[in-house]
Write a protein that holds these residues in place. Structure first.
Motif, PDB file in Angstrom:
ATOM      1  N   ARG A  84       0.837  -1.206   0.000  1.00 54.51           N
ATOM      2  CA  ARG A  84       0.000   0.000   0.000  1.00 54.51           C
ATOM      3  C   ARG A  84       0.869   1.250   0.000  1.00 54.51           C
ATOM      4  NH1 ARG A  84      -1.671   3.777   3.423  1.00 54.51           N
ATOM      5  NH2 ARG A  84      -0.447   2.840   5.113  1.00 54.51           N
ATOM      6  N   LYS A  85       1.883   1.251   0.854  1.00 58.46           N
ATOM      7  CA  LYS A  85       2.733   2.437   0.946  1.00 58.46           C
ATOM      8  C   LYS A  85       3.589   2.606  -0.310  1.00 58.46           C
ATOM      9  CE  LYS A  85       3.813   4.008   4.878  1.00 58.46           C
ATOM     10  NZ  LYS A  85       4.326   4.302   6.240  1.00 58.46           N
ATOM     11  N   SER A  86       4.014   1.484  -0.908  1.00 58.50           N
ATOM     12  CA  SER A  86       4.824   1.608  -2.127  1.00 58.50           C
ATOM     13  C   SER A  86       4.006   2.228  -3.261  1.00 58.50           C
ATOM     14  CB  SER A  86       5.380   0.242  -2.553  1.00 58.50           C
ATOM     15  OG  SER A  86       4.364  -0.617  -3.006  1.00 58.50           O
ATOM     16  N   ARG A  87       2.696   1.946  -3.316  1.00 63.22           N
ATOM     17  CA  ARG A  87       1.833   2.578  -4.325  1.00 63.22           C
ATOM     18  C   ARG A  87       1.723   4.077  -4.074  1.00 63.22           C
ATOM     19  NH1 ARG A  87      -1.238  -2.212  -3.619  1.00 63.22           N
ATOM     20  NH2 ARG A  87      -2.614  -1.172  -2.122  1.00 63.22           N
ATOM     21  N   GLN A  88       1.597   4.465  -2.798  1.00 70.03           N
ATOM     22  CA  GLN A  88       1.522   5.887  -2.459  1.00 70.03           C
ATOM     23  C   GLN A  88       2.821   6.600  -2.820  1.00 70.03           C
ATOM     24  OE1 GLN A  88       0.521   5.448   1.741  1.00 70.03           O
ATOM     25  NE2 GLN A  88      -1.571   6.143   1.341  1.00 70.03           N
ATOM     26  N   ILE A  89       3.941   5.939  -2.552  1.00 68.21           N
ATOM     27  CA  ILE A  89       5.242   6.549  -2.837  1.00 68.21           C
ATOM     28  C   ILE A  89       5.428   6.734  -4.339  1.00 68.21           C
ATOM     29  CG2 ILE A  89       7.737   6.107  -2.780  1.00 68.21           C
ATOM     30  CD1 ILE A  89       7.263   4.860   0.008  1.00 68.21           C
ATOM     31  N   MET A  90       5.003   5.743  -5.125  1.00 69.76           N
ATOM     32  CA  MET A  90       5.088   5.892  -6.587  1.00 69.76           C
ATOM     33  C   MET A  90       4.266   7.092  -7.051  1.00 69.76           C
ATOM     34  SD  MET A  90       7.007   3.908  -8.438  1.00 69.76           S
ATOM     35  CE  MET A  90       6.193   4.015 -10.026  1.00 69.76           C
ATOM     36  N   LYS A  91       3.099   7.279  -6.423  1.00 70.57           N
ATOM     37  CA  LYS A  91       2.214   8.385  -6.805  1.00 70.57           C
ATOM     38  C   LYS A  91       2.859   9.730  -6.493  1.00 70.57           C
ATOM     39  CE  LYS A  91      -2.527  10.074  -6.141  1.00 70.57           C
ATOM     40  NZ  LYS A  91      -3.831   9.824  -5.466  1.00 70.57           N
ATOM     41  N   ILE A  92       3.444   9.844  -5.293  1.00 70.81           N
ATOM     42  CA  ILE A  92       4.042  11.123  -4.898  1.00 70.81           C
ATOM     43  C   ILE A  92       5.360  11.359  -5.644  1.00 70.81           C
ATOM     44  CG2 ILE A  92       5.401  10.314  -2.916  1.00 70.81           C
ATOM     45  CD1 ILE A  92       4.435  12.803  -1.429  1.00 70.81           C
ATOM     46  N   VAL A 136      13.515  22.762  -7.493  1.00 66.40           N
ATOM     47  CA  VAL A 136      12.857  22.920  -6.191  1.00 66.40           C
ATOM     48  C   VAL A 136      13.821  22.461  -5.104  1.00 66.40           C
ATOM     49  CG1 VAL A 136      10.542  22.538  -7.142  1.00 66.40           C
ATOM     50  CG2 VAL A 136      11.842  20.614  -6.222  1.00 66.40           C
ATOM     51  N   THR A 137      13.555  22.841  -3.874  1.00 62.74           N
ATOM     52  CA  THR A 137      14.320  22.329  -2.733  1.00 62.74           C
ATOM     53  C   THR A 137      13.607  21.112  -2.176  1.00 62.74           C
ATOM     54  OG1 THR A 137      13.110  23.656  -1.116  1.00 62.74           O
ATOM     55  CG2 THR A 137      15.063  24.657  -2.148  1.00 62.74           C
ATOM     56  N   ARG A 138      14.290  20.409  -1.299  1.00 65.54           N
ATOM     57  CA  ARG A 138      13.699  19.213  -0.668  1.00 65.54           C
ATOM     58  C   ARG A 138      12.405  19.564   0.035  1.00 65.54           C
ATOM     59  NH1 ARG A 138      14.282  17.569   4.584  1.00 65.54           N
ATOM     60  NH2 ARG A 138      13.892  15.344   5.014  1.00 65.54           N
ATOM     61  N   GLU A 139      12.355  20.738   0.692  1.00 60.04           N
ATOM     62  CA  GLU A 139      11.172  21.122   1.446  1.00 60.04           C
ATOM     63  C   GLU A 139       9.990  21.446   0.548  1.00 60.04           C
ATOM     64  OE1 GLU A 139      10.892  20.886   4.686  1.00 60.04           O
ATOM     65  OE2 GLU A 139      12.970  20.152   4.769  1.00 60.04           O
ATOM     66  N   ASN A 140      10.249  21.731  -0.728  1.00 59.53           N
ATOM     67  CA  ASN A 140       9.165  22.078  -1.653  1.00 59.53           C
ATOM     68  C   ASN A 140       8.637  20.887  -2.435  1.00 59.53           C
ATOM     69  OD1 ASN A 140      10.997  25.048  -2.198  1.00 59.53           O
ATOM     70  ND2 ASN A 140       9.037  24.942  -1.137  1.00 59.53           N
ATOM     71  N   LEU A 141       9.166  19.692  -2.160  1.00 60.92           N
ATOM     72  CA  LEU A 141       8.651  18.501  -2.820  1.00 60.92           C
ATOM     73  C   LEU A 141       7.245  18.185  -2.318  1.00 60.92           C
ATOM     74  CD1 LEU A 141      11.807  16.191  -2.657  1.00 60.92           C
ATOM     75  CD2 LEU A 141      10.857  17.256  -4.712  1.00 60.92           C
ATOM     76  N   PRO A 142       6.399  17.572  -3.132  1.00 58.95           N
ATOM     77  CA  PRO A 142       5.053  17.204  -2.678  1.00 58.95           C
ATOM     78  C   PRO A 142       5.120  16.302  -1.446  1.00 58.95           C
ATOM     79  CG  PRO A 142       5.266  16.910  -5.042  1.00 58.95           C
ATOM     80  CD  PRO A 142       6.644  17.189  -4.525  1.00 58.95           C
ATOM     81  N   ILE A 143       4.105  16.410  -0.599  1.00 64.47           N
ATOM     82  CA  ILE A 143       4.043  15.576   0.600  1.00 64.47           C
ATOM     83  C   ILE A 143       2.718  14.832   0.617  1.00 64.47           C
ATOM     84  CG2 ILE A 143       5.601  17.013   1.956  1.00 64.47           C
ATOM     85  CD1 ILE A 143       3.129  18.225   3.308  1.00 64.47           C
ATOM     86  N   MET A 144       2.666  13.766   1.382  1.00 63.71           N
ATOM     87  CA  MET A 144       1.446  12.976   1.524  1.00 63.71           C
ATOM     88  C   MET A 144       1.414  12.422   2.939  1.00 63.71           C
ATOM     89  SD  MET A 144       0.212   9.655  -0.719  1.00 63.71           S
ATOM     90  CE  MET A 144       0.131  10.591  -2.243  1.00 63.71           C
ATOM     91  N   GLU A 145       0.266  12.378   3.510  1.00 62.03           N
ATOM     92  CA  GLU A 145       0.119  11.886   4.877  1.00 62.03           C
ATOM     93  C   GLU A 145       0.636  10.450   4.963  1.00 62.03           C
ATOM     94  OE1 GLU A 145      -3.359  11.438   8.304  1.00 62.03           O
ATOM     95  OE2 GLU A 145      -3.859  12.187   6.319  1.00 62.03           O
ATOM     96  N   ASP A 146       1.330  10.153   6.044  1.00 65.11           N
ATOM     97  CA  ASP A 146       1.899   8.830   6.325  1.00 65.11           C
ATOM     98  C   ASP A 146       3.137   8.505   5.471  1.00 65.11           C
ATOM     99  OD1 ASP A 146      -0.077   8.364   8.214  1.00 65.11           O
ATOM    100  OD2 ASP A 146      -1.397   7.369   6.770  1.00 65.11           O
ATOM    101  N   ILE A 147       3.571   9.452   4.633  1.00 62.87           N
ATOM    102  CA  ILE A 147       4.784   9.207   3.827  1.00 62.87           C
ATOM    103  C   ILE A 147       5.935  10.020   4.398  1.00 62.87           C
ATOM    104  CG2 ILE A 147       5.851   9.434   1.553  1.00 62.87           C
ATOM    105  CD1 ILE A 147       3.765   7.256   1.713  1.00 62.87           C
TER     106      ILE A 147
END
Length: 582
Positions: A473-481, A494-505
């Motif tokens: 489940r988490k690997s699918r979320q990581i692929m998406k983000i 972009v900087t590391r802080e400006n990368l997209p984020i997702m809950e639980d990732i």
């Protein structure tokens, strides 16, 4: 060609060769050449080396004036006929290589040069009586009055050593300096014929050199099996069954210290699965042949003793399921999921970062080929001392900027390790990391094709799962983000802080993958809090990552679409030891 014409050709060649050999034997320098070559090539101590050495003298040896014996004889002997002169000149153009028989068209045999990927139509009448399709031969290829032929000794190469031999050849070729490699494989084969034979002897005797008394039980078991078959099968069928038994013994049983009578102690399914995985079985015809032989042998043994009943039931079940295995072999005939278009596009880009990554992965493979690694017991990681040795072997520095729990000390080694397993170029058996039969095919590919395979191997939920040690489940979320991050980077750095984020990732998980993409030369990032951006090559690759993320019914693309020829060998093994579903 008529039989009389062929016999006339044979007679002309024989007469010209006899004159050349007589001339060579009268030369003073012949006394010293053998001793000098013996110091370079130990195989010349073998009795069987006499013919390859003599042919080398006739065709390849050059004196201090860079002349062959044939060229000297032509200048000195005015009595030679035009045909004899032509035959001797043709000999000097011959070369040694590894050939695979493709088909027979009497009086011709069609072969493929495994190392140059060229096809040849050879005039060899009746050779089909002693050889069969898919056999491998080490031979010298030349022409006799314009007709392509095998010259001198023809050495049969057992399947049990074929991949080891190819890997040793590729490793030796890759050691050449850049100018010599640029001249190509054919120049290497022509200039180093004795080395080719020496490497063959090393490969043939490195892994299998039993004492004669060790083989006595093996021959006794085969004699008993042959006697059983004598009232049930034709002589040709019996010969095929016995040949298959010997090949299976050399490939699998001898490595595990078993004989034929120990087939009740192993999993026949695992043995055949490994044979497909390691490219020992490369076609449905070969697979069916081995299954038929095992059915005959285990059926015979189960009538003698109940202990073989389980193994007999297993091979009968495999026989019923053979369509699954045949599909698996077809699937494994493509080394990996590639993208021909991307490979063509990447030929236009010169990237030091990509070149260093590909070269270092090759070095990693060659190191493991020379030194199969004992892994740690608990995590099956490469040991720290071995990691340090590999790092010293690499040309590029791979910085990660932070440590990751549960991973190896050296991030690039952890990445190479997982990518090698993912691409089925590496395998783990009995806690030993070693290369598979795919390694020889991989090492012979172009830089662009290698990169494409790495990208397709990396851009996968299964790879994310293994690299980050997360669930499906988490690997699918990581692929998406990660895909969202790629699209954001297409807009600009972009900087590391400006990368997209997702809950639980964990943001560090995402940044780890960004760093791996930096290792591969797709992204540029000089530090933990520095800008992340696409390289010029990465901008070409980005649309393909997006395309690969879209669901499709069939993502397998034949490697033959973007390499000269697929070597018709497959790979693949599931985590449970069986074969992956199609």
């Amino acid at each position: 060609m008529k039989t009389k014409d062929y016999e006339k050709l044979q007679l002309l060649e024989s007469k010209a060769t006899e004159k050349l050999i007589k001339y060579i034997n009268n030369q003073e320098e012949i006394k010293y050449i053998y001793d000098r070559m013996l110091g370079l090539y130990p195989f010349l101590q073998e009795e069987s080396s006499k013919l390859p050495f003599n042919i080398w003298l006739c065709c390849d040896y050059r004196d201090k004036d860079n002349m062959t014996f044939a060229e000297r004889l032509i200048l000195e002997d005015m009595s030679m006929s035009p045909e004899e002169i032509e035959i001797l000149r043709e000999k000097t153009a011959s070369y040694v290589s590894l050939f695979q028989i493709r088909s027979f068209e009497e009086p011709y045999v069609i072969v493929t040069d495994v190392l140059t990927q060229e096809d040849h139509r050879l005039l060899e009448p009746q050779v089909s009586y002693v050889l069969k399709e898919d056999d491998y031969l080490l031979s010298r290829l030349g022409t006799v009055l314009g007709k392509s032929r095998m010259i001198g000794e023809v050495s049969f190469v057992p399947k049990s050593v074929i991949h080891s031999f190819i890997r040793i050849l590729l490793k030796d070729f890759n050691k050449l300096d850049e100018n010599k490699r640029f001249e190509g494989a054919k120049s290497y084969l022509k200039n180093d014929a004795l080395k080719i034979y020496d490497l063959f002897y090393q490969s043939a005797y490195k892994y299998f050199d039993p004492e004669s008394e060790d083989l006595i039980p093996i021959y006794q078991e085969l004699d008993e099996f042959e006697e059983y078959l004598s009232t049930k099968k034709s002589s040709a069928e019996i010969e095929k069954h016995l040949t298959n038994m010997i090949e299976l013994y050399e490939y699998y049983l001898s490595e595990e210290a078993y004989s034929f009578k120990d087939l009740d102690k192993i999993s026949v399914r695992d043995m055949l699965s490994d044979a497909i995985y390691e490219k020992f079985v490369t076609s449905g015809l070969i697979f069916n042949s081995y299954v038929s032989t095992l059915k005959a042998y285990l059926g015979y043994k189960s009538k003698i003793s109940n202990r073989y009943q389980e193994a007999n039931d297993e091979i009968l079940e495999i026989s019923k399921e053979r369509f699954h295995y045949l599909k698996e072999i077809l699937k494994r005939n493509t080394m990996a999921q590639g993208d021909p278009l991307l490979s063509l596009q990447m030929k236009e880009y010169e990237s030091d970062s990509i070149s260093s990554y590909i070269n270092d992965f090759d070095r990693f493979l060659l190191y493991i080929f020379d030194n199969p690694l004992q892994l740690t017991e608990k995590k099956q990681h490469i040991k720290k001392a071995d990691q340090n040795n590999v790092i010293d072997f690499l040309e590029k520095e791979y910085l990660l900027f932070f440590s990751r729990p549960g991973q190896m000390k050296e991030p690039v080694i952890h990445f190479f390790f997982n990518m090698g397993l993912r691409l089925k170029i590496l395998k783990i058996r009995k806690n030993i990391l070693s290369v598979t039969g795919n390694a020889s095919e991989y090492l012979s590919m172009s830089k662009e094709d290698k990169l494409t395979l790495h990208l397709r191997g990396f851009w996968s939920q299964d790879t994310m799962k293994e690299l980050l040690q997360v669930d499906s489940r988490k690997s699918r979320q990581i692929m998406k983000i990660l895909l969202q991050s790629v699209k954001k980077l297409e807009e600009g750095p972009v900087t590391r802080e400006n990368l997209p984020i997702m809950e639980d990732i964990d943001r560090d998980d995402l940044y780890l993958l960004i760093r791996y993409m930096t290792f591969m030369g797709i992204l540029s990032n000089e530090g933990f809090n520095r800008l992340i951006s696409f390289t010029s090559a990465g901008r070409v690759i980005a649309p393909h990552l997006d395309e690969w993320s879209k669901p499709r019914k069939n993502k397998v693309i034949n490697i033959g679409q973007y390499t000269k020829r697929n070597k018709e060998e497959g790979y693949g093994e599931s985590k449970t030891g069986g074969l992956d579903e199609i």
